[in-house]
Enzyme design. Sequence first.
Site, PDB file in Angstrom:
ATOM      1  N   ASP A  42       0.709  -1.139  -0.217  1.00  0.00           N
ATOM      2  CA  ASP A  42       0.080   0.307  -0.126  1.00  0.00           C
ATOM      3  C   ASP A  42       0.763   1.097   0.589  1.00  0.00           C
ATOM      4  OD1 ASP A  42      -1.892  -1.841   0.068  1.00  0.00           O
ATOM      5  OD2 ASP A  42      -3.170  -0.657   2.035  1.00  0.00           O
ATOM      6  N   TYR A  45       1.657   2.095  -3.580  1.00  0.00           N
ATOM      7  CA  TYR A  45       1.062   2.785  -4.455  1.00  0.00           C
ATOM      8  C   TYR A  45       0.993   4.616  -3.979  1.00  0.00           C
ATOM      9  CZ  TYR A  45      -4.054   3.378  -6.190  1.00  0.00           C
ATOM     10  OH  TYR A  45      -5.275   3.853  -6.378  1.00  0.00           O
ATOM     11  N   ASP A  46       0.841   4.541  -2.616  1.00  0.00           N
ATOM     12  CA  ASP A  46       0.477   5.858  -1.576  1.00  0.00           C
ATOM     13  C   ASP A  46       1.206   6.673  -2.153  1.00  0.00           C
ATOM     14  OD1 ASP A  46      -1.784   5.312  -0.586  1.00  0.00           O
ATOM     15  OD2 ASP A  46      -0.715   5.054   1.145  1.00  0.00           O
ATOM     16  N   GLU A 120     -11.280   7.749  14.487  1.00  0.00           N
ATOM     17  CA  GLU A 120     -11.883   6.515  14.700  1.00  0.00           C
ATOM     18  C   GLU A 120     -10.392   6.108  13.819  1.00  0.00           C
ATOM     19  OE1 GLU A 120     -15.820   7.821  12.716  1.00  0.00           O
ATOM     20  OE2 GLU A 120     -15.323   6.059  11.392  1.00  0.00           O
ATOM     21  N   LYS A 122      -8.769   3.830  10.978  1.00  0.00           N
ATOM     22  CA  LYS A 122      -9.150   3.369   9.806  1.00  0.00           C
ATOM     23  C   LYS A 122      -8.964   1.914   9.485  1.00  0.00           C
ATOM     24  CE  LYS A 122      -6.984   5.137   5.539  1.00  0.00           C
ATOM     25  NZ  LYS A 122      -7.717   3.687   4.571  1.00  0.00           N
ATOM     26  N   LYS A 296     -13.256  13.092  11.286  1.00  0.00           N
ATOM     27  CA  LYS A 296     -14.643  13.522  10.768  1.00  0.00           C
ATOM     28  C   LYS A 296     -15.368  14.785  11.701  1.00  0.00           C
ATOM     29  CE  LYS A 296     -15.813   9.299   8.821  1.00  0.00           C
ATOM     30  NZ  LYS A 296     -15.864   7.835   9.070  1.00  0.00           N
ATOM     31  N   LYS A 320      -3.068   8.318   8.355  1.00  0.00           N
ATOM     32  CA  LYS A 320      -2.115   6.951   7.245  1.00  0.00           C
ATOM     33  C   LYS A 320      -0.976   7.671   8.415  1.00  0.00           C
ATOM     34  CE  LYS A 320      -3.512   5.368   4.058  1.00  0.00           C
ATOM     35  NZ  LYS A 320      -2.945   3.897   2.878  1.00  0.00           N
ATOM     36  N   CYS A 414      23.549 -31.344   7.783  1.00  0.00           N
ATOM     37  CA  CYS A 414      24.520 -30.635   8.960  1.00  0.00           C
ATOM     38  C   CYS A 414      25.566 -29.457   7.680  1.00  0.00           C
ATOM     39  CB  CYS A 414      24.616 -30.886  10.112  1.00  0.00           C
ATOM     40  SG  CYS A 414      25.779 -29.399  10.167  1.00  0.00           S
TER      41      CYS A 414
HETATM   42  S1  IVH Z   1     -14.639   7.489   6.184  1.00  0.00           S
HETATM   43  C1  IVH Z   1     -16.624   9.650   2.457  1.00  0.00           C
HETATM   44  N1  IVH Z   1     -14.140   6.383   8.012  1.00  0.00           N
HETATM   45  O1  IVH Z   1     -10.476   3.920   4.913  1.00  0.00           O
HETATM   46  C2  IVH Z   1     -15.436   8.481   3.203  1.00  0.00           C
HETATM   47  N2  IVH Z   1     -13.928   5.200   5.761  1.00  0.00           N
HETATM   48  O2  IVH Z   1      -9.233   5.144   1.918  1.00  0.00           O
HETATM   49  C3  IVH Z   1     -15.530   7.564   3.757  1.00  0.00           C
HETATM   50  N3  IVH Z   1     -12.285   2.988   5.915  1.00  0.00           N
HETATM   51  O3  IVH Z   1     -12.812   4.360   1.821  1.00  0.00           O
HETATM   52  C4  IVH Z   1     -14.693   6.490   4.388  1.00  0.00           C
HETATM   53  N4  IVH Z   1     -12.286   2.481   7.841  1.00  0.00           N
HETATM   54  O4  IVH Z   1     -13.404   2.142   3.094  1.00  0.00           O
HETATM   55  C5  IVH Z   1     -14.523   6.367   6.780  1.00  0.00           C
HETATM   56  N5  IVH Z   1     -13.412   4.487   9.613  1.00  0.00           N
HETATM   57  C6  IVH Z   1     -12.955   4.752   8.846  1.00  0.00           C
HETATM   58  C7  IVH Z   1     -12.941   4.026   7.426  1.00  0.00           C
HETATM   59  C8  IVH Z   1     -12.620   4.322   6.234  1.00  0.00           C
HETATM   60  C9  IVH Z   1     -11.209   2.869   7.062  1.00  0.00           C
HETATM   61  C10 IVH Z   1     -12.023   3.380   4.443  1.00  0.00           C
HETATM   62  C11 IVH Z   1     -13.062   3.348   3.873  1.00  0.00           C
HETATM   63  C12 IVH Z   1     -12.548   4.920   2.688  1.00  0.00           C
HETATM   64  C13 IVH Z   1     -10.472   4.831   2.606  1.00  0.00           C
HETATM   65  C14 IVH Z   1     -10.110   5.818   2.172  1.00  0.00           C
END
Ligand code: IVH
Length: 684
Positions: A42, A45-46, A120, A122, A296, A320, A414
């Site tokens: 990942d 990719y990032d 929260e 990820k 958020k 991240k 061995c």
């Molecule tokens: S919110 C409109 N909350 O991470 C925003 N996404 O890299 C929607 N993901 O597409 C995402 N944990 O599939 C949100 N606690 C979390 C998440 C989360 C994993 C994923 C999700 C998103 C991707 C973005």
Amino acid sequence: MTGALDPAGIPVDARQRHGELSHELEDLAYRYYVLAQPTVADADYDAKMRELSDIEEAWPALRTPDSPTQKVMESLSTDFAPATHLERMLSLDNVFVDEEFAAWAVRATREVEVPAWLCELKIDGLAVDLVYDNGRLVRAATRGDGITGEDVTLNVRTIESVPSRLRGDAAPELLEVRGEVFLPTAAFAQLNERLVADGRAPFANPRNAAAGSLRQKDPRVTATRPLAMTVHGLGERRGFDVPSQSAAYERLGELGLPVSRRYEVVDSTEGVQRYVAHWGEHRHDVEHDIDGVVIKVDDLALQGRLGSTSKSPRWAVAWKYPPEEVTTKLNNIFVNVGRTGRVTPFASLEPVHVGGVTVSTATLHNEDEVKRKGVLIGDTVVVRRAGDVIPEVVGPVAALRDGTEKKFRMPKKCPECGTPLVRPEGEADTRCPNTVGCPAQRREAVFHFAGRGALDIDGLGYETATVLLEHDRLHDVGDIFHLTAESFAGLRGFGPKKIQQILAGLEAARHRPLWRLLVGLSIRHVGPTAAQALARELRSIDAIMTAPVEDLAAVDGVGPTIATAVAEWFGDERNRAVVERIRAGGAQVAEEGPAGGPGPLDGMSLVVTGTLPGFSRDAATAAIQERGGKVVGSVSKKTSYVVVGDSPGSKYDKAVQLGVPILDEAGFRALLDQGPTAGAAAEG
Ligand code: IVH
């Protein structure tokens, strides 16, 4: 850069690189989302996505709507029916460090005051959209391009935590929710084990395993995979009115939907940073993989005002964590012969940077482990280094195989002495049975005997041990205390000073406590804890040597496995001869002082964190243990002292929080020299 410009005024090589990266990212996204067989980590990719974004920052004309930076990259395969989401599913922008987050927050919220942020975890899984019509699950779909995904309703119905009916009798008329489907870490390991046992390629990580499991054509296969889901967002809804993201989670929970308990609402960006730091340290305490934190704006009306770009909302961002996984080439698998004859396969890797260190080898533990991981020589493999843990080969990237990969076979003989290797029935380890003659075992045993964890002989390191053994000046650990200045005659690199250092080191080592000698003998299963227990109880090597197994096993902290190993070791007359030569060399082979006298730190437990300039970690541990104290890994209310050196970790904060006495190095020395009263006085 050549400096040449195209007709639009953009450097030719910038445009070319932009094209390359876009193409590459499309391909990687296809492998990741459609095939569920990614070919890079990942983080790679990032990094490519960021490079693309930087080019577009410099040359905005390249930022067209079809650029990978501007669209949700999940593509479709033809195996599942398309399903159009009721409301668009977006992705998230990423930040990686404090400053980036601060800049994002300023940019995103320029015109509005944000009273509360919801933080929260990820989850590293795959996004799924659920539609409930009057409380009934009517459709589940993958994200796809954000507008249309794949209908995976039948598969999602097999996930235990996803209710097919919402709880209570006040279900909303319509509710579209989004969340992450994942495979818990433990279930991932079990699944891979099963796949390999069936002769199939394992998944490289839990995320791929979850994606592969969900996108099974036959839902009965999905049903055998213990997938789980956590809901983290809302789409279209009727009859579901809530003021905030956090209120939504409470309500969704009441409706029986799986929501995380680990979110937190904070009122400042400092609060966000604390949350990010906390979970950065505890990311492995979670039962599934997380790759960061999502932040958020909590207020839903405010979310609406901030709106979104074509790709991601302006009211949320992903922070991240540094990557813990990378991919590299497994060039070969070799074996090591250890001091007790254990033969350990290890991976020789194309050097790669992960988790802050460069890794070029990683242990594979034993023959079964190589099979269990399903790795072949020549594979591209996923390498993981999580926190302070030693690097590990997770599994192969099976999609990159070209047929030239080869199976590892445990050697029959061995590699150092040619003796046929043995693997006793029911045991995982393969061994070289030539305990006395095998040069590898002798070298490792001498090195261990002289090492910090055992007799700590100054000047006698790996190279010196090797030279002495190779020139027949040393045959086994029994000879060590018989080394004299003459033993070094004619050997290059041993001047009078070096010889003096070694002889002084030997003299000091002759007077070390009995338990260190016991550790030094390389008896299977006998580490510092067992050795200390034996020395404390039996008090001399003669008593230990002649004790019946039952007496050994009765020693507190020993038990039957260790007792048997000890009895077997001393039962071998060659080993007894080694002990006699050690004794004849002047080493202390009994406890000094009166029996059973309590140590000054008896019953105390200490935690050491950070670097102490005057002590290695081993030396600090030994100093505590020699005085009867215990060294433990984590701080609790029961911890007697926390010894804090330079750059301490979170254990320091924990000690402050719990009010556990803290010692600096001076305080620690006082505690060692004078016992607890002095230590307490030196607290600070
Ligand atoms: S919110 C409109 N909350 O991470 C925003 N996404 O890299 C929607 N993901 O597409 C995402 N944990 O599939 C949100 N606690 C979390 C998440 C989360 C994993 C994923 C999700 C998103 C991707 C973005």
